[in-house]
Design a protein around this motif. Structure first.
Motif, mmCIF file in Angstrom:
data_model
loop_
_atom_site.group_PDB
_atom_site.id
_atom_site.type_symbol
_atom_site.label_atom_id
_atom_site.label_comp_id
_atom_site.label_asym_id
_atom_site.label_seq_id
_atom_site.Cartn_x
_atom_site.Cartn_y
_atom_site.Cartn_z
ATOM 1 N N LEU A 155 0.817 -1.205 0.000
ATOM 2 C CA LEU A 155 0.000 0.000 0.000
ATOM 3 C C LEU A 155 0.851 1.255 0.000
ATOM 4 N N ARG A 156 2.094 1.128 0.463
ATOM 5 C CA ARG A 156 2.972 2.291 0.507
ATOM 6 C C ARG A 156 3.159 2.872 -0.890
ATOM 7 N N SER A 157 3.356 2.022 -1.886
ATOM 8 C CA SER A 157 3.558 2.510 -3.245
ATOM 9 C C SER A 157 2.250 2.570 -4.016
ATOM 10 N N LEU A 158 1.282 1.750 -3.650
ATOM 11 C CA LEU A 158 0.035 1.702 -4.401
ATOM 12 C C LEU A 158 -0.825 2.922 -4.146
ATOM 13 N N HIS A 159 -0.930 3.353 -2.884
ATOM 14 C CA HIS A 159 -1.855 4.422 -2.543
ATOM 15 C C HIS A 159 -1.169 5.760 -2.241
ATOM 16 N N LEU A 163 6.534 9.263 -6.432
ATOM 17 C CA LEU A 163 7.448 9.140 -7.551
ATOM 18 C C LEU A 163 8.861 8.922 -7.025
ATOM 19 N N VAL A 164 9.684 8.253 -7.813
ATOM 20 C CA VAL A 164 11.062 8.012 -7.420
ATOM 21 C C VAL A 164 11.872 9.291 -7.613
ATOM 22 N N ILE A 165 12.560 9.701 -6.563
ATOM 23 C CA ILE A 165 13.401 10.899 -6.627
ATOM 24 C C ILE A 165 14.833 10.476 -6.930
ATOM 25 N N PRO A 166 15.393 10.907 -8.036
ATOM 26 C CA PRO A 166 16.775 10.508 -8.380
ATOM 27 C C PRO A 166 17.785 11.138 -7.438
ATOM 28 N N LEU A 185 8.516 17.639 -5.346
ATOM 29 C CA LEU A 185 7.340 18.443 -5.005
ATOM 30 C C LEU A 185 6.067 17.607 -5.040
ATOM 31 N N TRP A 186 5.976 16.700 -6.005
ATOM 32 C CA TRP A 186 4.794 15.826 -6.097
ATOM 33 C C TRP A 186 4.633 14.999 -4.834
ATOM 34 N N ASN A 187 5.733 14.469 -4.338
ATOM 35 C CA ASN A 187 5.666 13.615 -3.157
ATOM 36 C C ASN A 187 5.293 14.372 -1.891
ATOM 37 N N THR A 188 5.472 15.694 -1.899
ATOM 38 C CA THR A 188 5.114 16.484 -0.720
ATOM 39 C C THR A 188 3.624 16.804 -0.672
ATOM 40 N N LEU A 189 2.920 16.565 -1.781
ATOM 41 C CA LEU A 189 1.495 16.878 -1.810
ATOM 42 C C LEU A 189 0.705 15.865 -0.996
ATOM 43 N N PRO A 190 -0.361 16.289 -0.345
ATOM 44 C CA PRO A 190 -1.213 15.336 0.373
ATOM 45 C C PRO A 190 -1.922 14.406 -0.602
ATOM 46 N N LEU A 191 -2.316 13.253 -0.104
ATOM 47 C CA LEU A 191 -2.873 12.218 -0.960
ATOM 48 C C LEU A 191 -4.144 12.664 -1.670
ATOM 49 N N HIS A 192 -5.004 13.426 -0.993
ATOM 50 C CA HIS A 192 -6.281 13.806 -1.609
ATOM 51 C C HIS A 192 -6.072 14.710 -2.819
#
Length: 218
Positions: A155-159, A163-166, A185-192
């Motif tokens: 679920l960590r990667s599914l939900h 994105l992978v940060i190089p 920046l994408w990874n810092t966004l909340p899930l909703h």
């Protein structure tokens, strides 16, 4: 295939029919004929290191992971007394955790009893790493290591929609590169926000999120 100058490698060609158990009798002794090469049905096939079965239970795959992981844990246990905590953790991640995480999104949705053996592998790895006694409660140990339990790992990667940060060599310039900055920046966004159903919905949620972020609104 001959018309297109193609040749079938019978030794590397397998047939797997995915079907529910109740329809198993409809596909007994199934085979296909391709350019006079008979390909019989296989009970399991391996693709990119993952073992698929006809019912997609992934039990053969889980058994294979469990067997290999315990083999490596046994070898690591022999040299654990001379390893530092950091070195032991590196070995466990390289030989055990990597196998638990590889393509684990395929196991998402399986009942807990189906992946219980994988949790036992993780528990054994945590005990070996921290030298925890066999009958001590393992949950606090996993928490102290910041290891997600097996049912939660897919679920960590599914939900999370991460994105992978190089990795970057030069922080001053590399940190500003699009290849780094965009997934960061994408990874810092909340899930909703990331789960918006359309571009317009995404823009609306993003604006609301940034407004709340900068102005401290709830």
């Amino acid at each position: 295939m001959n018309i297109n100058f193609l040749l079938l490698n019978a030794d590397k060609t397998e047939l797997l029919v995915v079907r529910p158990a109740k329809h198993g009798h409809l596909f007994e002794n199934l085979s296909v004929n391709i350019d006079d090469c008979i390909i019989p049905e296989s009970s399991t096939i391996k693709n990119l290191g993952v073992i698929f079965d006809s019912r997609l239970t992934f039990q053969p795959h889980i058994k294979s992971i469990t067997k290999t992981a315990f083999f490596h844990l046994s070898n690591i246990a022999k040299i654990r007394p001379i390893l530092s905590l950091r070195d032991a953790e590196t070995l466990i991640h390289a030989f055990v955790s990597s196998r638990l995480d590889y393509c684990n999104v395929l196991l998402s949705g399986l009942p807990n009893y189906a992946i219980r053996s994988l949790q036992l592998v993780q528990n054994a790895a945590a005990r070996l790493l921290t030298k925890t006694r066999k009958y001590d409660h393992i949950t606090p140990v996993l928490a102290s290591l910041h290891w997600l339990p097996t049912p939660a790992r897919p679920l960590r990667s599914l939900h999370a929609a991460l994105l992978v940060i190089p990795s970057i060599n030069k922080k001053s310039l590399g940190f500003r590169a699009f290849a780094y900055r965009a997934p960061y920046l994408w990874n810092t966004l909340p899930l909703h926000v990331k789960e918006a159903s359309s571009v317009e919905n995404f823009k609306s949620r993003l604006k609301t999120h940034l407004y709340s972020l900068f102005y401290g609104l709830p």
